[in-house]
Design an enzyme around this catalytic site. Structure first.
Site, PDB file in Angstrom:
ATOM      1  N   SER A 117      30.670  40.896  38.480  1.00 17.90           N
ATOM      2  CA  SER A 117      30.396  39.306  38.315  1.00 17.90           C
ATOM      3  C   SER A 117      30.404  39.009  36.940  1.00 17.90           C
ATOM      4  O   SER A 117      30.318  39.996  36.148  1.00 17.90           O
ATOM      5  CB  SER A 117      28.757  39.092  38.752  1.00 17.90           C
ATOM      6  OG  SER A 117      28.278  37.848  38.401  1.00 17.90           O
ATOM      7  N   TYR A 141      19.867  41.003  37.628  1.00 25.05           N
ATOM      8  CA  TYR A 141      21.189  40.860  38.781  1.00 25.05           C
ATOM      9  C   TYR A 141      22.195  41.164  37.980  1.00 25.05           C
ATOM     10  O   TYR A 141      23.055  42.142  38.484  1.00 25.05           O
ATOM     11  CB  TYR A 141      21.185  39.645  39.138  1.00 25.05           C
ATOM     12  CG  TYR A 141      22.627  39.241  39.910  1.00 25.05           C
ATOM     13  CD1 TYR A 141      22.796  39.854  40.949  1.00 25.05           C
ATOM     14  CD2 TYR A 141      23.644  38.669  39.181  1.00 25.05           C
ATOM     15  CE1 TYR A 141      24.034  39.558  41.512  1.00 25.05           C
ATOM     16  CE2 TYR A 141      24.826  38.588  39.775  1.00 25.05           C
ATOM     17  CZ  TYR A 141      25.249  38.768  41.118  1.00 25.05           C
ATOM     18  OH  TYR A 141      26.487  38.749  41.366  1.00 25.05           O
ATOM     19  N   LYS A 145      25.004  44.916  38.198  1.00 27.14           N
ATOM     20  CA  LYS A 145      26.466  44.771  38.101  1.00 27.14           C
ATOM     21  C   LYS A 145      27.013  45.786  37.114  1.00 27.14           C
ATOM     22  O   LYS A 145      27.875  46.478  37.188  1.00 27.14           O
ATOM     23  CB  LYS A 145      26.882  43.507  37.948  1.00 27.14           C
ATOM     24  CG  LYS A 145      26.647  42.508  39.266  1.00 27.14           C
ATOM     25  CD  LYS A 145      27.218  43.053  40.558  1.00 27.14           C
ATOM     26  CE  LYS A 145      26.787  42.299  41.859  1.00 27.14           C
ATOM     27  NZ  LYS A 145      27.515  42.937  43.001  1.00 27.14           N
TER      28      LYS A 145
END
Ligand code: UDP
Length: 325
Positions: A117, A141, A145
């Site tokens: 991402s 988050y 990643k």
């Protein structure tokens, strides 16, 4: 024909990728725990219900289907929730990916395409963002990643796993044939929220932040059509199959669109008023996220074809308005 295991194959980007893989002659096996995915979105190959955190279920899927590659979409995506509940995110995204990589190594499976991402970049210092920009996530988050990218690199060195990590910018739009679209619960993304407001399912759209240093003071993002994203995965598989080495690349268009521009396009295409009000910035939202696109063009031969804003919104509108949701 190759058999490809698609973790998260019942989800938004996963299901579009399964459809494309089948259309180019592969067998996509969707491996999904259906916590967020939809069984009825798995229509182009079998559904193997299972959780990436469960190595026995992974092993059973590998033994049953003997895939030659894995595309790894499964994971949690709500940035705000990752801040409130990091343990759940690290478990699903990092521990789950570790289980997958360990099991792949154990059965000699060597090719994986991973959903990374733009969130790995955090608040970028320049735009468009080149892949060389140092990772600096600002949410758990984004940290998950980045952690999986590092893990892929370590597994590549230690046991010859070959990977492509695709740093998506903003996935949006729906299957142009109307068979698939975006269905998140809760829905936090701008375009589906605006279109749900157009349908009268939400009372108003909230515009988060009107004091950004951007041309119209709302935040700018690089929206990529989900079918273009699916094509990037097929290109990445082809690269791995033909012996291309590990790759980490942005998947974006190189053009930014503001929240205000998206809203205007949604109004025009839906023909609906879409009431909106402004609110303060959402925590952790950078002013602008736009991809540098040279690496994807050079190393994957990938370019977007459907990612102009009107095509994105027209396909999304067709999907939402047909379902009334
Ligand atoms: N956004 C907004 N209202 C919404 C949802 C999103 O103004 O109801 C803004 C959000 O602050 C960001 C942009 O729209 O600047 C894109 O947000 P989205 O959640 O779609 O994707 P993100 O960039 O967070 O991955």
């Amino acid at each position: 024909m190759a058999t490809i295991l698609i973790t998260g194959g019942a989800g938004y980007i996963g299901s579009h990728t399964c459809k494309l893989l089948a259309s180019v002659g592969h067998l996509p096996v969707a491996f999904d725990n259906l916590s967020n995915g939809h069984a009825d979105a798995v229509r182009w190959g079998p559904l193997q219900t299972g959780d990436i955190c469960d190595r026995r279920q992974l092993r059973a899927a590998f033994e049953a289907w003997r895939p030659e590659s894995v595309i790894h979409f499964a994971g949690l995506i709500e940035v705000g929730r990752s801040t409130a509940d990091p343990a759940t995110f690290y478990r699903a995204n990092v521990a789950g990916s570790l289980a997958l990589l360990e099991e792949m190594a154990a059965v000699g499976l060597r090719r994986i395409v991973f959903s990374s991402s733009a969130a790995v970049y955090g608040i970028p210092v320049s735009s468009p963002i080149p892949e060389e920009a140092p990772p600096a996530p600002v949410s758990p988050y984004g940290e998950t990643k980045r952690a999986v990218e590092a893990m892929l690199d370590a597994f590549a060195r230690a046991c010859g796993i070959n990977y492509a990590a695709l740093r998506y910018f903003n996935a949006a739009g729906a299957d142009p044939e109307g068979e698939l679209g975006e269905r998140h619960d809760p829905e936090t993304h701008l375009i589906p929220r605006a279109l749900r407001t157009a349908l009268g399912l939400e009372p108003e759209l909230v515009i988060f932040g009107t004091d950004y240093p951007t041309p119209d003071a709302t935040a700018v993002r690089d929206y990529v059509h989900v079918s273009d994203l699916a094509a990037a995965h097929v290109a990445a598989l082809d690269r791995l199959a033909s012996g291309g080495g590990p790759l980490t690349t942005n998947i974006g268009t190189g053009s930014g669109r503001s929240v205000q521009q998206v809203l205007e396009s949604c109004r025009r295409i839906s023909g609906c008023r879409i009431p909106a009000r402004t609110a303060p910035r959402r925590a952790g939202d950078p002013p602008e996220l736009v991809a540098a696109t040279g690496r994807a063009a050079r190393d994957l031969g990938w370019r977007p074809h459907l990612s102009d804003l009107d095509s994105i919104i027209a396909t999304a509108w067709a999907w939402h308005s047909a379902r009334g949701a």
